[in-house]
Structure formats: C-alpha cells, structure tokens
Design a protein around this motif. Structure first.
Motif, PDB file in Angstrom:
ATOM      1  N   ARG A 176     -10.269  -1.263  -6.591  1.00  0.00           N
ATOM      2  CA  ARG A 176     -10.669  -2.304  -7.542  1.00  0.00           C
ATOM      3  C   ARG A 176     -12.183  -2.351  -7.757  1.00  0.00           C
ATOM      4  O   ARG A 176     -12.655  -2.418  -8.888  1.00  0.00           O
ATOM      5  CB  ARG A 176     -10.182  -3.673  -7.084  1.00  0.00           C
ATOM      6  CG  ARG A 176     -10.478  -4.795  -8.085  1.00  0.00           C
ATOM      7  CD  ARG A 176      -9.783  -6.075  -7.676  1.00  0.00           C
ATOM      8  NE  ARG A 176      -9.944  -7.129  -8.656  1.00  0.00           N
ATOM      9  CZ  ARG A 176     -10.778  -8.154  -8.536  1.00  0.00           C
ATOM     10  NH1 ARG A 176     -11.553  -8.252  -7.446  1.00  0.00           N
ATOM     11  NH2 ARG A 176     -10.849  -9.081  -9.466  1.00  0.00           N
ATOM     12  N   CYS A 177     -12.972  -2.322  -6.657  1.00  0.00           N
ATOM     13  CA  CYS A 177     -14.426  -2.427  -6.796  1.00  0.00           C
ATOM     14  C   CYS A 177     -15.142  -1.090  -6.643  1.00  0.00           C
ATOM     15  O   CYS A 177     -16.307  -0.968  -7.004  1.00  0.00           O
ATOM     16  CB  CYS A 177     -14.990  -3.434  -5.798  1.00  0.00           C
ATOM     17  SG  CYS A 177     -14.827  -2.931  -4.059  1.00  0.00           S
ATOM     18  N   GLY A 178     -14.440  -0.080  -6.076  1.00  0.00           N
ATOM     19  CA  GLY A 178     -15.043   1.226  -5.901  1.00  0.00           C
ATOM     20  C   GLY A 178     -15.948   1.351  -4.691  1.00  0.00           C
ATOM     21  O   GLY A 178     -16.570   2.401  -4.489  1.00  0.00           O
ATOM     22  N   PHE A 179     -16.037   0.315  -3.854  1.00  0.00           N
ATOM     23  CA  PHE A 179     -16.906   0.345  -2.673  1.00  0.00           C
ATOM     24  C   PHE A 179     -16.393   1.350  -1.639  1.00  0.00           C
ATOM     25  O   PHE A 179     -15.188   1.595  -1.528  1.00  0.00           O
ATOM     26  CB  PHE A 179     -16.984  -1.043  -2.034  1.00  0.00           C
ATOM     27  CG  PHE A 179     -17.968  -1.969  -2.689  1.00  0.00           C
ATOM     28  CD1 PHE A 179     -18.421  -1.729  -3.986  1.00  0.00           C
ATOM     29  CD2 PHE A 179     -18.446  -3.086  -2.017  1.00  0.00           C
ATOM     30  CE1 PHE A 179     -19.333  -2.582  -4.592  1.00  0.00           C
ATOM     31  CE2 PHE A 179     -19.362  -3.945  -2.616  1.00  0.00           C
ATOM     32  CZ  PHE A 179     -19.810  -3.691  -3.903  1.00  0.00           C
ATOM     33  N   LYS A 187      -7.123  -2.068   4.685  1.00  0.00           N
ATOM     34  CA  LYS A 187      -5.714  -1.978   5.061  1.00  0.00           C
ATOM     35  C   LYS A 187      -4.793  -2.638   4.037  1.00  0.00           C
ATOM     36  O   LYS A 187      -3.596  -2.343   3.991  1.00  0.00           O
ATOM     37  CB  LYS A 187      -5.488  -2.624   6.428  1.00  0.00           C
ATOM     38  CG  LYS A 187      -6.057  -1.812   7.589  1.00  0.00           C
ATOM     39  CD  LYS A 187      -5.741  -2.473   8.916  1.00  0.00           C
ATOM     40  CE  LYS A 187      -6.228  -1.626  10.081  1.00  0.00           C
ATOM     41  NZ  LYS A 187      -5.940  -2.251  11.394  1.00  0.00           N
ATOM     42  N   LYS A 188      -5.338  -3.527   3.253  1.00  0.00           N
ATOM     43  CA  LYS A 188      -4.528  -4.267   2.286  1.00  0.00           C
ATOM     44  C   LYS A 188      -4.153  -3.384   1.091  1.00  0.00           C
ATOM     45  O   LYS A 188      -4.852  -2.428   0.758  1.00  0.00           O
ATOM     46  CB  LYS A 188      -5.282  -5.495   1.785  1.00  0.00           C
ATOM     47  CG  LYS A 188      -5.687  -6.480   2.878  1.00  0.00           C
ATOM     48  CD  LYS A 188      -4.472  -7.183   3.472  1.00  0.00           C
ATOM     49  CE  LYS A 188      -4.895  -8.284   4.443  1.00  0.00           C
ATOM     50  NZ  LYS A 188      -3.735  -8.982   5.004  1.00  0.00           N
ATOM     51  N   PRO A 197       1.120  -0.451 -13.102  1.00  0.00           N
ATOM     52  CA  PRO A 197       1.760  -1.772 -13.166  1.00  0.00           C
ATOM     53  C   PRO A 197       2.660  -2.120 -11.993  1.00  0.00           C
ATOM     54  O   PRO A 197       3.040  -3.282 -11.838  1.00  0.00           O
ATOM     55  CB  PRO A 197       2.569  -1.696 -14.472  1.00  0.00           C
ATOM     56  CG  PRO A 197       2.856  -0.235 -14.637  1.00  0.00           C
ATOM     57  CD  PRO A 197       1.632   0.472 -14.127  1.00  0.00           C
ATOM     58  N   THR A 198       3.026  -1.132 -11.151  1.00  0.00           N
ATOM     59  CA  THR A 198       3.964  -1.426 -10.055  1.00  0.00           C
ATOM     60  C   THR A 198       3.475  -0.963  -8.686  1.00  0.00           C
ATOM     61  O   THR A 198       3.817  -1.572  -7.675  1.00  0.00           O
ATOM     62  CB  THR A 198       5.335  -0.771 -10.330  1.00  0.00           C
ATOM     63  OG1 THR A 198       5.166   0.645 -10.497  1.00  0.00           O
ATOM     64  CG2 THR A 198       5.961  -1.356 -11.596  1.00  0.00           C
ATOM     65  N   LYS A 199       2.703   0.117  -8.605  1.00  0.00           N
ATOM     66  CA  LYS A 199       2.300   0.657  -7.306  1.00  0.00           C
ATOM     67  C   LYS A 199       1.228  -0.216  -6.648  1.00  0.00           C
ATOM     68  O   LYS A 199       0.319  -0.695  -7.295  1.00  0.00           O
ATOM     69  CB  LYS A 199       1.763   2.079  -7.461  1.00  0.00           C
ATOM     70  CG  LYS A 199       2.852   3.103  -7.746  1.00  0.00           C
ATOM     71  CD  LYS A 199       2.279   4.508  -7.770  1.00  0.00           C
ATOM     72  CE  LYS A 199       3.377   5.534  -8.014  1.00  0.00           C
ATOM     73  NZ  LYS A 199       2.844   6.912  -8.077  1.00  0.00           N
ATOM     74  N   ARG A 200       1.367  -0.355  -5.344  1.00  0.00           N
ATOM     75  CA  ARG A 200       0.391  -1.108  -4.562  1.00  0.00           C
ATOM     76  C   ARG A 200      -0.667  -0.126  -4.070  1.00  0.00           C
ATOM     77  O   ARG A 200      -0.359   0.831  -3.360  1.00  0.00           O
ATOM     78  CB  ARG A 200       1.075  -1.822  -3.402  1.00  0.00           C
ATOM     79  CG  ARG A 200       2.115  -2.846  -3.869  1.00  0.00           C
ATOM     80  CD  ARG A 200       2.866  -3.465  -2.700  1.00  0.00           C
ATOM     81  NE  ARG A 200       1.980  -4.236  -1.853  1.00  0.00           N
ATOM     82  CZ  ARG A 200       1.599  -5.492  -2.100  1.00  0.00           C
ATOM     83  NH1 ARG A 200       2.036  -6.102  -3.195  1.00  0.00           N
ATOM     84  NH2 ARG A 200       0.789  -6.128  -1.276  1.00  0.00           N
TER      85      ARG A 200
END
Length: 283
Positions: A176-179, A187-188, A197-200
């Motif tokens: 999400r942030c690229g850090f 781990k999240k 749209p579906t993959k975590r």
C-alpha cells in the motif's frame, strides 16, 4: 486498398508472432481491431536492479515480459490497458538514465531507454494511443494508481520500527505505501481494491490499521445503501500481476546498487515502428 490489405495481413502475422513468443499458456493477443504499433526492449527497475524486458505497444494495451531467447522466446506476459496508464517524465538518476515512471492501478514501475530519443518516442506513442482510446469513448481512464516501491538500498532499517536489516532480518515491501519493512511489521494481509479485488496482500501494520478503519466505514455505508461491493476484473487484468510472483521476489537476495548500471549493450534494442504513419527518429 492493396496496401491496406497488405498491412492488415502483416499486422495479423506480427501479433501472432508475439503470441507465440510467450508460449501456449498465456492470454491470446489477437482480437478484431487490435494493431501492433511498435516494439523494443527497455530496462525495468525491480528490487533486484534494472532488468531487460521486451515491450510491445498496441493501440489498446501495453504488453511486456521477461526475455528468454532474444527475439524468439519470452515469459511472464503482462498486459496493461492503455487507459489505466499514467506516465511521468523523470530526470536521469545515478542508477537509471533516460527514465520515466509508468503508473498503473496494480503496479507502478520505472523504465529506461537507451537514448533520450527512444524515451520520447515511447512516451509520445503511449500517450497518443491512450488519448485516442479515451476520446473514442470506449473506456474510462484510471484514477487510482499503485505506489512505487522504495528500493531496498534506500533504507538500512525498517521504515516502521527502525530495526536494522541483516541476513536474518530480511527486507519486505508494503503493497500500500511501498515502504521497506521487516517481517514483524509486515505480517498483516489486506485487500487493496485497485491492485486486486479479492487477494489479501502484504501490508505494514500502519497501513493495515488504516485500511481496517476505512473498510469498516465503507461496509457500513454499503450496508445502509444495500450496495454490493463485488467487483469482477477482466481476464487481461488478472494477467497484469500476481501476488505469488511478488512474494517470491521478496525472497531474492538483496543486490548491490553500485552494480545496477553494469548492463551489457546487447540488453538494448531500438524501438521499432510498425505502423505505416510512424517514422523512426533520426539518430
């Protein structure tokens, strides 16, 4: 008429050749109205450093992949719809010359050409055909784009908890942030709609908290309106990237950035114009 028929057949043969270069188990590229505009090799910056990739510009999509045998065999076909692309011109850096940024909803990455003229030709043609596609009214331009990953060498410590990276404490990237973050801070997993749209996907703890809060609000609003949050992607969208490949890249050994420019000249090839109204730039 004869010239047009000859071009139509030549175009069909070229597209078929591109299809064959990626092997039998990929998305077919032949479709009515699709035209192969140009092709060539560019350097794509990955977390392992610049890698040569073959690129094919069509009048509606940009296709690229890894090179197995020059001019004959390629792999890992990626397809990006032109309406989903946003380009950003960039100045030369220590690691990449004649570079620019390609943003897409699923992945954003840096590429570079062998010369400034080649760079301009690629950028102008991509922008030109993207504009034609959007102006035709057949599609809507993308508005949300993935962040670019911060290179491994940019940080010696986790950008969330400040723990030092070692051979045992490996680097990872938040989608999400690229850090650049450590294992404990990444781990999240969470769904990022514009990427998949579906993959975590792997996210850092900070982004996970933010996404959880946002998702809760969105779900509540959708429940009150009775909306459906289901989103169905196209077949070509599914080919643009995969979380499995990205997770595999996380396990690759970090490379010394001082070696990034040690690329051989045969990794380059000129941008070849295939459409009759395109002219090769003077060199």
């Amino acid at each position: 008429m004869a010239v047009q028929l000859m071009f139509t057949q030549d175009n069909r043969d070229r597209i078929h050749a591109v299809e064959n270069s990626f092997g039998p188990k990929v998305k077919p590229l032949s479709k009515p109205g699709r035209v192969l505009i140009g092709e060539g090799r560019l350097m794509k910056l990955s977390r392992r450093g610049p890698q040569p990739k073959v690129f094919f510009l069509f009048n509606d999509v940009l296709v690229y992949g890894s090179i197995i045998l020059n001019g004959r065999w390629n792999k890992k076909q990626k397809i990006i719809h032109l309406e989903d692309i946003q380009l950003e011109d960039l100045e030369d850096s220590v690691t990449m010359r004649n570079q620019w940024l390609i943003r897409t909803p699923r992945k954003s990455f840096y590429v570079s050409a062998i010369s400034d003229k080649e760079k301009r030709a690629w950028m102008e043609h991509i922008e030109d055909w993207r504009s034609r596609l959007v102006q035709s009214g057949g599609c809507r331009p993308g508005s949300t784009f993935a962040v670019t990953w911060i290179p491994n060498h940019a940080s010696a410590v986790c950008m969330r908890c400040s723990d030092k990276f070692t051979m045992a404490q490996r680097r990872h990237h938040c989608r999400r942030c690229g850090f650049v973050v450590c294992c404990a801070c990444s781990k999240k997993r969470a769904v990022i709609q514009h990427i998949h749209p579906t993959k975590r996907l792997r996210v850092c703890t900070t982004c996970h908290s933010s996404l959880s809060t946002t998702d809760a609000k969105t779900q509540e609003m959708s429940r009150q309106r009775g909306d459906s949050t289901e989103k169905i992607g196209s077949d070509e969208d599914e080919l643009e990237g995969s979380s499995e490949e990205e997770e595999a890249e996380e396990q690759m050994e970090d490379h010394d950035p001082s070696r990034w420019m040690e690329t051989q000249m045969d990794s380059w090839s000129p941008y070849v114009y295939l459409k009759p109204d395109h002219l090769r730039p003077q060199t």
